[in-house]
Design a protein around this motif. Structure first.
Motif, PDB file in Angstrom:
ATOM      1  N   ARG A   1      56.782  47.919  79.237  1.00  0.00           N
ATOM      2  CA  ARG A   1      56.388  47.047  78.134  1.00  0.00           C
ATOM      3  C   ARG A   1      56.190  45.661  78.721  1.00  0.00           C
ATOM      4  N   TYR A   2      55.124  44.994  78.339  1.00  0.00           N
ATOM      5  CA  TYR A   2      54.796  43.732  78.981  1.00  0.00           C
ATOM      6  C   TYR A   2      53.929  42.872  78.070  1.00  0.00           C
ATOM      7  N   ALA A   3      53.828  41.611  78.446  1.00  0.00           N
ATOM      8  CA  ALA A   3      52.905  40.688  77.794  1.00  0.00           C
ATOM      9  C   ALA A   3      51.981  40.107  78.849  1.00  0.00           C
ATOM     10  N   VAL A   4      50.779  39.789  78.444  1.00  0.00           N
ATOM     11  CA  VAL A   4      49.801  39.145  79.321  1.00  0.00           C
ATOM     12  C   VAL A   4      49.225  37.946  78.581  1.00  0.00           C
ATOM     13  N   VAL A   5      49.202  36.810  79.257  1.00  0.00           N
ATOM     14  CA  VAL A   5      48.535  35.617  78.731  1.00  0.00           C
ATOM     15  C   VAL A   5      47.371  35.316  79.659  1.00  0.00           C
ATOM     16  N   ALA A   6      46.158  35.470  79.163  1.00  0.00           N
ATOM     17  CA  ALA A   6      44.945  35.266  79.955  1.00  0.00           C
ATOM     18  C   ALA A   6      44.194  34.053  79.418  1.00  0.00           C
ATOM     19  N   ARG A   7      43.832  33.152  80.311  1.00  0.00           N
ATOM     20  CA  ARG A   7      43.145  31.924  79.895  1.00  0.00           C
ATOM     21  C   ARG A   7      41.636  32.098  79.943  1.00  0.00           C
ATOM     22  N   ALA A   8      40.938  31.459  79.032  1.00  0.00           N
ATOM     23  CA  ALA A   8      39.478  31.533  78.948  1.00  0.00           C
ATOM     24  C   ALA A   8      38.860  30.590  79.971  1.00  0.00           C
ATOM     25  N   GLU A   9      39.008  30.963  81.235  1.00  0.00           N
ATOM     26  CA  GLU A   9      38.417  30.208  82.344  1.00  0.00           C
ATOM     27  C   GLU A   9      37.619  31.202  83.174  1.00  0.00           C
TER      28      GLU A   9
END
Length: 503
Positions: free
Chosen positions: A189-197
């Motif tokens: 189980r995990y979270a991902v934070v991806a930036r719009a770059e």
């Protein structure tokens, strides 16, 4: 499609998906754990958030309670009805629609929030492309996913799907935090934070990092609310902006983050490092060294991005650091000037001793001509002297290099030191007063570091020579310690930096 988009979480005890999901957030302890995580993933100030596959609106309610403006979408009319009741009075909007193509027109958002939805969509790649198109420049795609038995999407696969869209991806494992699930779990189980770059071919982000030195200490800041490495320590740092050279960038970032005004002539290039983060693209980092000025004490000038700053010993750096930053400081301490620091997809951005990241030292031009390659010392009893040299060379920033039955070596930069118990030895003790090697001399950062080494040395088999004249046995203007080990080898530790006022 509707049956899939109404899924909220897996009930392992029942072996099925909950018919009336609430993200497991009825338990106040679980709800508080999720609120804390959301606070670290979302911007610090109120932002426009699109919650896709919102279910009954539990996560949306937590985000609204933190001052954000929510638009929530779910395919199920029953879920939408419950979410509208739950979010009543928060100013949130709840819409009925497909999470893959939400009915928001040409609106753009600061955050797109998705929990346990992507894995269930027929075309995850197309959904991700559409979601990135809903973000404003610099926005964040926050996703909570996992694998339950044969169901779900592994983090490695998600990293592949994100690679065409962004250079900055923060992966955070959630399996070990039982507070989030109300019980212990052993699946992924995990979270991902991806930036719009977005990626740009043949273009790399340029970072600048400030190594602010106060004697043997360095200033570190703890990240918070940025969506990248939050909770970890790193140097005051940032990105070069269009039209800036790297010195101008460093001066601007120092003023913005720690409130000190630097002059260009104060900056010294400490290290240049190419870095690739897990699931992201390459970037180039410039590390600048600056001496601490008590007339300009640093302060936390960006509390919305930093939870605090503090001084840490360079010789004993904390482990809870961004791996990129830690590799730079380790290289700087070891005398490196050029490094490649490469993560594989699936690595964490947090420093892990002995972790899977790859660090490559690049020798400077001309390294093969005139520079010292190595020194080899023959010792009569390797096991007897090894602990003392391991301690000393480790404290001086040398890294273990080679190991064999009769010897060891330690590397610093492109030179190394060898200790060997050779079978060709003709004596059982080194005599520094005979022709040949008298002693080895090493730089030490300052007088405080020198005093610390002298205090620790006896416990590691070293004795202080000329104690009646220490630390000026080499002359009134020379600050050094002379140590001798059990085999008769002498080292001189020379304190650099300005003299410390004598008591």
């Amino acid at each position: 499609m509707e049956a899939m988009t109404t899924i909220d979480y897996w009930d392992e005890a029942a072996g099925s998906f909950d018919e009336e999901p609430d993200h497991g957030l009825l338990d106040p302890l679980v709800r508080d754990a999720w609120a804390r995580r959301l606070q670290s993933w979302l911007p610090a100030t109120g932002s426009d958030i699109l919650d896709l596959g919102c279910g009954t609106g539990s996560l949306a309610l937590l985000a609204a309670g933190q001052g954000h403006r929510l638009t929530a979408v779910d395919m199920s009319p029953r879920m939408v009805e419950q979410a509208r009741k739950k979010l009543a009075g928060t100013g949130s909007e709840v819409l009925t629609g497909d999470a893959a193509r939400p009915p928001v027109g040409d609106r753009r958002f600061d955050v797109v929030l998705v929990r346990h939805v992507l894995w269930a969509l027929p075309d995850p790649a197309a959904a991700l492309a559409h979601w990135f198109g809903l973000l404003r420049p610099g926005g964040r795609l926050v996703m909570i996913e996992g694998v339950w038995g044969a169901t779900g999407i592994p983090a490695s696969r998600l990293a592949e799907l994100l690679a065409p869209h962004t250079e900055r991806v923060h992966h955070e494992s959630l399996s070990a935090d039982s507070r989030l699930w109300g019980k212990e779990v052993d699946d992924e189980r995990y979270a991902v934070v991806a930036r719009a770059e977005p990626r740009h071919r043949h273009r790399e982000v340029v970072d600048v990092h400030l190594v602010l030195r106060r004697g043997s200490e360095v200033l570190l800041a703890r990240r918070a609310g940025t969506g990248y490495g939050d909770g970890l320590l790193n140097l005051p740092s940032g990105h070069a902006e269009d039209g800036e050279d790297v010195r101008e960038s460093m001066i601007r970032e120092a003023a913005e983050e720690i409130g000190i005004a630097l002059e260009p002539e104060e900056l010294r290039v400490a290290l240049v490092m190419q870095h690739r983060g897990p699931g992201g693209g390459a970037r180039m980092g410039w590390f600048f060294e600056v001496a601490y000025d008590p007339e300009r004490p640093p302060r936390n000038a960006e509390p919305e991005k930093c939870s605090g700053i503090g001084w840490y010993p360079l010789a004993a750096l904390p482990r809870d650091m961004v791996a990129y930053c830690r590799a730079g400081l380790d290289g700087y301490r070891s005398g490196e000037r050029f490094l490649i620091h490469w993560h594989e997809d699936g690595d964490t951005i947090a420093y892990r001793p002995g972790g899977p990241r790859r660090v490559v030292s690049l020798p400077a031009s001309g390294a093969g001509t005139g520079r010292l390659h190595h020194i080899e010392l023959w010792v009569p009893d390797l096991p007897a002297v090894l602990p003392g040299w391991e301690w000393l060379l480790g404290r001086l920033g040398h890294e273990p290099y080679q190991r064999w039955a009769a010897g060891r070596s330690w590397r610093r930069g492109d030179s190394y030191l060898v200790l060997e118990q050779s079978s060709a030895l003709t004596d059982d003790r080194h005599d520094r007063l005979r022709p040949g090697l008298n002693h080895l001399a090493f730089h030490v950062e300052d007088r405080d570091a020198l005093d610390a080494l002298v205090a620790e040395a006896p416990a590691h088999g070293w004795r202080l020579l000329f104690p009646d004249r220490h630390p000026h046995a080499g002359g009134d203007g020379h600050r050094a310690a002379y140590l001798e080990d059990a085999a008769g080898f002498e080292v001189e530790l020379v304190a650099s930096g300005p003299p410390r006022p004598e008591a």
